[in-house]
Design a protein around this motif. Sequence first.
Motif, PDB file in Angstrom:
ATOM      1  N   ALA A  27      38.034   1.950 -14.482  1.00  0.00           N
ATOM      2  CA  ALA A  27      37.797   0.565 -14.911  1.00  0.00           C
ATOM      3  C   ALA A  27      36.587   0.475 -15.835  1.00  0.00           C
ATOM      4  CB  ALA A  27      37.604  -0.334 -13.694  1.00  0.00           C
ATOM      5  N   ILE A  28      35.552   1.238 -15.540  1.00  0.00           N
ATOM      6  CA  ILE A  28      34.359   1.254 -16.399  1.00  0.00           C
ATOM      7  C   ILE A  28      34.717   1.805 -17.772  1.00  0.00           C
ATOM      8  CG2 ILE A  28      32.099   2.332 -16.722  1.00  0.00           C
ATOM      9  CD1 ILE A  28      31.778   2.092 -13.631  1.00  0.00           C
ATOM     10  N   ALA A  29      35.515   2.863 -17.814  1.00  0.00           N
ATOM     11  CA  ALA A  29      35.923   3.446 -19.095  1.00  0.00           C
ATOM     12  C   ALA A  29      36.737   2.449 -19.914  1.00  0.00           C
ATOM     13  CB  ALA A  29      36.716   4.724 -18.858  1.00  0.00           C
ATOM     14  N   VAL A  30      37.659   1.753 -19.276  1.00  0.00           N
ATOM     15  CA  VAL A  30      38.467   0.748 -19.978  1.00  0.00           C
ATOM     16  C   VAL A  30      37.575  -0.371 -20.488  1.00  0.00           C
ATOM     17  CG1 VAL A  30      40.234  -1.036 -19.644  1.00  0.00           C
ATOM     18  CG2 VAL A  30      40.613   1.277 -18.791  1.00  0.00           C
ATOM     19  N   TYR A  31      36.617  -0.788 -19.688  1.00  0.00           N
ATOM     20  CA  TYR A  31      35.705  -1.848 -20.117  1.00  0.00           C
ATOM     21  C   TYR A  31      34.858  -1.391 -21.300  1.00  0.00           C
ATOM     22  CZ  TYR A  31      32.446  -5.701 -20.003  1.00  0.00           C
ATOM     23  OH  TYR A  31      31.701  -6.771 -20.358  1.00  0.00           O
ATOM     24  N   GLN A  32      34.461  -0.109 -21.321  1.00  0.00           N
ATOM     25  CA  GLN A  32      33.703   0.420 -22.460  1.00  0.00           C
ATOM     26  C   GLN A  32      34.522   0.297 -23.737  1.00  0.00           C
ATOM     27  OE1 GLN A  32      30.697   1.648 -23.128  1.00  0.00           O
ATOM     28  NE2 GLN A  32      29.927   1.345 -21.072  1.00  0.00           N
ATOM     29  N   TYR A  33      35.829   0.564 -23.637  1.00  0.00           N
ATOM     30  CA  TYR A  33      36.691   0.478 -24.815  1.00  0.00           C
ATOM     31  C   TYR A  33      36.951  -0.956 -25.236  1.00  0.00           C
ATOM     32  CZ  TYR A  33      38.091   5.403 -24.821  1.00  0.00           C
ATOM     33  OH  TYR A  33      38.118   6.759 -24.896  1.00  0.00           O
ATOM     34  N   ALA A  69      40.182   1.290 -30.669  1.00  0.00           N
ATOM     35  CA  ALA A  69      41.307   2.192 -30.930  1.00  0.00           C
ATOM     36  C   ALA A  69      40.823   3.470 -31.610  1.00  0.00           C
ATOM     37  CB  ALA A  69      42.351   1.497 -31.789  1.00  0.00           C
ATOM     38  N   THR A  70      39.910   3.321 -32.556  1.00  0.00           N
ATOM     39  CA  THR A  70      39.358   4.494 -33.240  1.00  0.00           C
ATOM     40  C   THR A  70      38.578   5.356 -32.271  1.00  0.00           C
ATOM     41  OG1 THR A  70      39.211   3.246 -35.298  1.00  0.00           O
ATOM     42  CG2 THR A  70      37.885   5.246 -35.144  1.00  0.00           C
ATOM     43  N   ALA A  71      37.758   4.731 -31.438  1.00  0.00           N
ATOM     44  CA  ALA A  71      36.973   5.483 -30.457  1.00  0.00           C
ATOM     45  C   ALA A  71      37.893   6.168 -29.456  1.00  0.00           C
ATOM     46  CB  ALA A  71      36.005   4.557 -29.729  1.00  0.00           C
ATOM     47  N   GLY A  72      38.966   5.528 -29.073  1.00  0.00           N
ATOM     48  CA  GLY A  72      39.919   6.129 -28.138  1.00  0.00           C
ATOM     49  C   GLY A  72      40.630   7.330 -28.723  1.00  0.00           C
ATOM     50  N   ASP A  73      40.831   7.316 -30.020  1.00  0.00           N
ATOM     51  CA  ASP A  73      41.495   8.441 -30.673  1.00  0.00           C
ATOM     52  C   ASP A  73      40.573   9.639 -30.850  1.00  0.00           C
ATOM     53  OD1 ASP A  73      43.828   7.014 -30.860  1.00  0.00           O
ATOM     54  OD2 ASP A  73      43.465   6.352 -32.922  1.00  0.00           O
ATOM     55  N   THR A  74      39.256   9.414 -30.892  1.00  0.00           N
ATOM     56  CA  THR A  74      38.336  10.507 -31.196  1.00  0.00           C
ATOM     57  C   THR A  74      37.640  11.092 -29.978  1.00  0.00           C
ATOM     58  OG1 THR A  74      36.540   8.949 -31.612  1.00  0.00           O
ATOM     59  CG2 THR A  74      37.852   9.633 -33.496  1.00  0.00           C
ATOM     60  N   LYS A  75      37.615  10.419 -28.846  1.00  0.00           N
ATOM     61  CA  LYS A  75      36.883  10.915 -27.682  1.00  0.00           C
ATOM     62  C   LYS A  75      37.683  11.980 -26.948  1.00  0.00           C
ATOM     63  CE  LYS A  75      34.099   6.929 -26.963  1.00  0.00           C
ATOM     64  NZ  LYS A  75      33.654   5.898 -26.087  1.00  0.00           N
ATOM     65  N   ASN A  76      37.049  13.129 -26.748  1.00  0.00           N
ATOM     66  CA  ASN A  76      37.732  14.225 -26.082  1.00  0.00           C
ATOM     67  C   ASN A  76      36.973  14.787 -24.899  1.00  0.00           C
ATOM     68  OD1 ASN A  76      39.853  14.165 -27.937  1.00  0.00           O
ATOM     69  ND2 ASN A  76      38.715  15.424 -29.368  1.00  0.00           N
ATOM     70  N   THR A  77      35.671  14.574 -24.843  1.00  0.00           N
ATOM     71  CA  THR A  77      34.869  15.179 -23.782  1.00  0.00           C
ATOM     72  C   THR A  77      34.037  14.121 -23.080  1.00  0.00           C
ATOM     73  OG1 THR A  77      32.970  15.595 -25.220  1.00  0.00           O
ATOM     74  CG2 THR A  77      34.666  17.305 -25.135  1.00  0.00           C
ATOM     75  N   LEU A  78      33.483  14.495 -21.954  1.00  0.00           N
ATOM     76  CA  LEU A  78      32.622  13.585 -21.216  1.00  0.00           C
ATOM     77  C   LEU A  78      31.352  13.284 -22.000  1.00  0.00           C
ATOM     78  CD1 LEU A  78      32.336  12.027 -18.607  1.00  0.00           C
ATOM     79  CD2 LEU A  78      31.279  14.017 -17.588  1.00  0.00           C
ATOM     80  N   ASP A  79      30.845  14.238 -22.786  1.00  0.00           N
ATOM     81  CA  ASP A  79      29.655  14.016 -23.604  1.00  0.00           C
ATOM     82  C   ASP A  79      29.857  12.870 -24.576  1.00  0.00           C
ATOM     83  OD1 ASP A  79      28.059  15.907 -22.457  1.00  0.00           O
ATOM     84  OD2 ASP A  79      28.545  17.479 -23.912  1.00  0.00           O
ATOM     85  N   SER A  80      31.029  12.782 -25.168  1.00  0.00           N
ATOM     86  CA  SER A  80      31.256  11.709 -26.116  1.00  0.00           C
ATOM     87  C   SER A  80      31.297  10.351 -25.425  1.00  0.00           C
ATOM     88  CB  SER A  80      32.525  11.948 -26.933  1.00  0.00           C
ATOM     89  OG  SER A  80      33.629  12.134 -26.094  1.00  0.00           O
ATOM     90  N   TYR A  81      31.732  10.298 -24.174  1.00  0.00           N
ATOM     91  CA  TYR A  81      31.680   9.033 -23.417  1.00  0.00           C
ATOM     92  C   TYR A  81      30.232   8.635 -23.168  1.00  0.00           C
ATOM     93  CZ  TYR A  81      36.640   9.076 -22.347  1.00  0.00           C
ATOM     94  OH  TYR A  81      37.987   9.039 -22.423  1.00  0.00           O
ATOM     95  N   VAL A  82      29.412   9.601 -22.796  1.00  0.00           N
ATOM     96  CA  VAL A  82      28.000   9.322 -22.531  1.00  0.00           C
ATOM     97  C   VAL A  82      27.306   8.874 -23.797  1.00  0.00           C
ATOM     98  CG1 VAL A  82      25.818  10.362 -21.828  1.00  0.00           C
ATOM     99  CG2 VAL A  82      27.906  10.895 -20.573  1.00  0.00           C
ATOM    100  N   ASN A  83      27.584   9.532 -24.920  1.00  0.00           N
ATOM    101  CA  ASN A  83      26.959   9.151 -26.176  1.00  0.00           C
ATOM    102  C   ASN A  83      27.392   7.753 -26.611  1.00  0.00           C
ATOM    103  OD1 ASN A  83      25.643  11.607 -26.327  1.00  0.00           O
ATOM    104  ND2 ASN A  83      27.247  12.566 -27.547  1.00  0.00           N
ATOM    105  N   GLN A  84      28.639   7.395 -26.371  1.00  0.00           N
ATOM    106  CA  GLN A  84      29.118   6.061 -26.713  1.00  0.00           C
ATOM    107  C   GLN A  84      28.440   5.000 -25.862  1.00  0.00           C
ATOM    108  OE1 GLN A  84      31.081   5.265 -29.204  1.00  0.00           O
ATOM    109  NE2 GLN A  84      31.283   3.109 -28.747  1.00  0.00           N
ATOM    110  N   ALA A  85      28.211   5.297 -24.592  1.00  0.00           N
ATOM    111  CA  ALA A  85      27.587   4.322 -23.699  1.00  0.00           C
ATOM    112  C   ALA A  85      26.126   4.084 -24.078  1.00  0.00           C
ATOM    113  CB  ALA A  85      27.667   4.818 -22.259  1.00  0.00           C
ATOM    114  N   ASN A  86      25.481   5.068 -24.704  1.00  0.00           N
ATOM    115  CA  ASN A  86      24.069   4.926 -25.077  1.00  0.00           C
ATOM    116  C   ASN A  86      23.876   4.130 -26.355  1.00  0.00           C
ATOM    117  OD1 ASN A  86      23.182   6.363 -22.860  1.00  0.00           O
ATOM    118  ND2 ASN A  86      23.275   8.318 -23.915  1.00  0.00           N
ATOM    119  N   LYS A  87      24.941   3.821 -27.074  1.00  0.00           N
ATOM    120  CA  LYS A  87      24.812   3.074 -28.347  1.00  0.00           C
ATOM    121  C   LYS A  87      24.510   1.634 -28.102  1.00  0.00           C
ATOM    122  CE  LYS A  87      27.599   6.029 -31.192  1.00  0.00           C
ATOM    123  NZ  LYS A  87      28.730   6.162 -32.037  1.00  0.00           N
TER     124      LYS A  87
END
Length: 87
Positions: A27-33, A69-87
């Motif tokens: 749910a947190i991941a979906v909310y981030q998107y 949609a663009t972010a969903g297409d490019t995220k592949n690792t947990l690091d990219s989720y963490v980096n997105q959350a820090n923006k």
Amino acid sequence: MKTMHKMQHGQGMTEYIIIVAMIAIAAIAVYQYFGQTVRNQTAAIAQEISGQDGTGAKSASQASANQAATAGDTKNTLDSYVNQANK
């Protein structure tokens, strides 16, 4: 015999907690998107109901949806989720 039953009951509760935690993480991941998109759509609806023009909020909502949609297409690792959350 009674001790074994208590251990099994505890195992079932632990499995339930793990499942609930996984659902919360999803749910947190979906909310981030889609969080910004939902906020903008809600703002557009509120403006339209109050009689104002909600075109700006609707456009912002579409832009947020495209970014998600663009972010969903490019995220592949947990690091990219963490980096997105820090923006």
